[in-house]
Design a protein around this motif. Sequence first.
Motif, short mmCIF file in Angstrom:
data_model
loop_
_atom_site.label_atom_id
_atom_site.label_comp_id
_atom_site.label_asym_id
_atom_site.label_seq_id
_atom_site.Cartn_x
_atom_site.Cartn_y
_atom_site.Cartn_z
N VAL A 1 12.24 179.15 16.08
CA VAL A 1 11.40 179.41 14.91
C VAL A 1 12.20 180.29 13.97
O VAL A 1 12.83 181.26 14.39
N LEU A 2 12.16 179.96 12.68
CA LEU A 2 12.81 180.76 11.65
C LEU A 2 11.71 181.34 10.77
O LEU A 2 10.93 180.60 10.18
N GLY A 3 11.63 182.68 10.73
CA GLY A 3 10.66 183.35 9.87
C GLY A 3 11.32 183.76 8.57
O GLY A 3 12.35 184.44 8.57
N LEU A 4 10.75 183.31 7.44
CA LEU A 4 11.26 183.64 6.11
C LEU A 4 10.13 184.20 5.27
O LEU A 4 8.96 184.07 5.61
N ASN A 5 10.49 184.80 4.13
CA ASN A 5 9.49 185.32 3.21
C ASN A 5 8.41 184.29 2.92
O ASN A 5 8.72 183.12 2.68
N GLY A 6 7.16 184.74 2.92
CA GLY A 6 6.06 183.84 2.61
C GLY A 6 6.27 183.18 1.26
O GLY A 6 6.57 183.85 0.28
N GLY A 7 6.13 181.86 1.21
CA GLY A 7 6.31 181.10 -0.02
C GLY A 7 7.72 180.58 -0.22
O GLY A 7 7.96 179.79 -1.13
N PHE A 8 8.67 180.98 0.63
CA PHE A 8 10.05 180.53 0.49
C PHE A 8 10.13 179.01 0.51
O PHE A 8 10.81 178.40 -0.32
N ALA A 9 9.46 178.39 1.48
CA ALA A 9 9.54 176.93 1.62
C ALA A 9 9.06 176.24 0.35
O ALA A 9 9.71 175.30 -0.13
N ALA A 10 7.97 176.68 -0.23
CA ALA A 10 7.47 176.07 -1.47
C ALA A 10 8.42 176.33 -2.64
O ALA A 10 8.72 175.41 -3.42
N ARG A 11 8.89 177.56 -2.78
CA ARG A 11 9.76 177.91 -3.91
C ARG A 11 11.08 177.14 -3.89
O ARG A 11 11.64 176.82 -4.93
N HIS A 12 11.57 176.84 -2.68
CA HIS A 12 12.87 176.18 -2.55
C HIS A 12 12.76 174.74 -2.08
O HIS A 12 13.76 174.13 -1.70
N ARG A 13 11.55 174.23 -2.10
CA ARG A 13 11.26 172.83 -1.75
C ARG A 13 11.80 172.44 -0.38
O ARG A 13 12.39 171.37 -0.20
N VAL A 14 11.58 173.33 0.58
CA VAL A 14 11.96 173.06 1.96
C VAL A 14 10.86 172.21 2.58
O VAL A 14 9.67 172.52 2.44
N ARG A 15 11.25 171.14 3.26
CA ARG A 15 10.29 170.19 3.82
C ARG A 15 10.62 169.88 5.28
O ARG A 15 11.76 170.04 5.71
N THR A 16 9.64 169.38 5.99
CA THR A 16 9.87 168.87 7.34
C THR A 16 10.96 167.81 7.26
O THR A 16 10.97 167.01 6.33
N GLY A 17 11.90 167.84 8.21
CA GLY A 17 13.02 166.91 8.21
C GLY A 17 14.29 167.50 7.62
O GLY A 17 15.38 166.98 7.86
N ASP A 18 14.18 168.58 6.83
CA ASP A 18 15.38 169.24 6.31
C ASP A 18 16.15 169.83 7.49
O ASP A 18 15.63 169.94 8.60
N ARG A 19 17.38 170.24 7.24
CA ARG A 19 18.25 170.66 8.34
C ARG A 19 18.63 172.13 8.22
O ARG A 19 19.02 172.60 7.15
N PHE A 20 18.59 172.84 9.35
CA PHE A 20 18.97 174.24 9.46
C PHE A 20 20.24 174.33 10.30
O PHE A 20 20.38 173.62 11.30
N SER A 21 21.16 175.23 9.90
CA SER A 21 22.35 175.46 10.73
C SER A 21 22.86 176.88 10.52
O SER A 21 22.66 177.47 9.46
N ILE A 22 23.49 177.41 11.55
CA ILE A 22 24.20 178.70 11.47
C ILE A 22 25.58 178.37 10.92
O ILE A 22 26.22 177.42 11.37
N VAL A 23 26.06 179.17 9.96
CA VAL A 23 27.34 178.84 9.34
C VAL A 23 28.47 179.79 9.67
O VAL A 23 29.60 179.56 9.27
N ASP A 24 28.24 180.88 10.43
CA ASP A 24 29.39 181.73 10.81
C ASP A 24 29.97 181.22 12.10
O ASP A 24 29.39 180.88 12.99
#
Length: 160
Positions: A137-160
């Motif tokens: 689970v990734l917890g982000l600021n409330g409203g982040f998903a709507a503001r940045h148009r994050v949707r189910t199916g998008d991809r998360f990755s660690i980049v370091d």
Amino acid sequence: MRILPAPIAAGIAVLLLAGPWLARAAAAADTDRLLAGFERASAMIETSRSCELLDIWIALTPEQRAQGLMFVHDLGEHQGMLFPGRERAVLRMWMKNTYIPLDMLFLGAGGRLAGITAQSTPLSEATISSPGPVVAVLGLNGGFAARHRVRTGDRFSIVD
């Protein structure tokens, strides 16, 4: 009406203008203090329109998972916390002692977003469950998903 000497009036003006910035800086320092023992990483969410770079804390130990973002009063727009699961399972969270609303992004296999619970209620003891078995689970600021148009199916990755 009494007129203040120019140096005093200028000092008051500076405090009034700098007050919000100073408060935010103090809150950010408090967040860093509360989360000092957590590992940090850079991460990314790839949407259909953009790649959002994130600065995240990672809750690795049982104590860190229990603490999470409790008592945090300020979180930067692109900051969050990752709660990796030990194995694929239905994950449950709550907002007890969490003072800011959070978007909970449930991560499935390969980092794909399996579900989003938006604007979770601060201080609530209601259970927030993943839509099915997930790996984190990734917890982000409330409203982040709507503001940045994050949707189910998008991809998360660690980049370091």
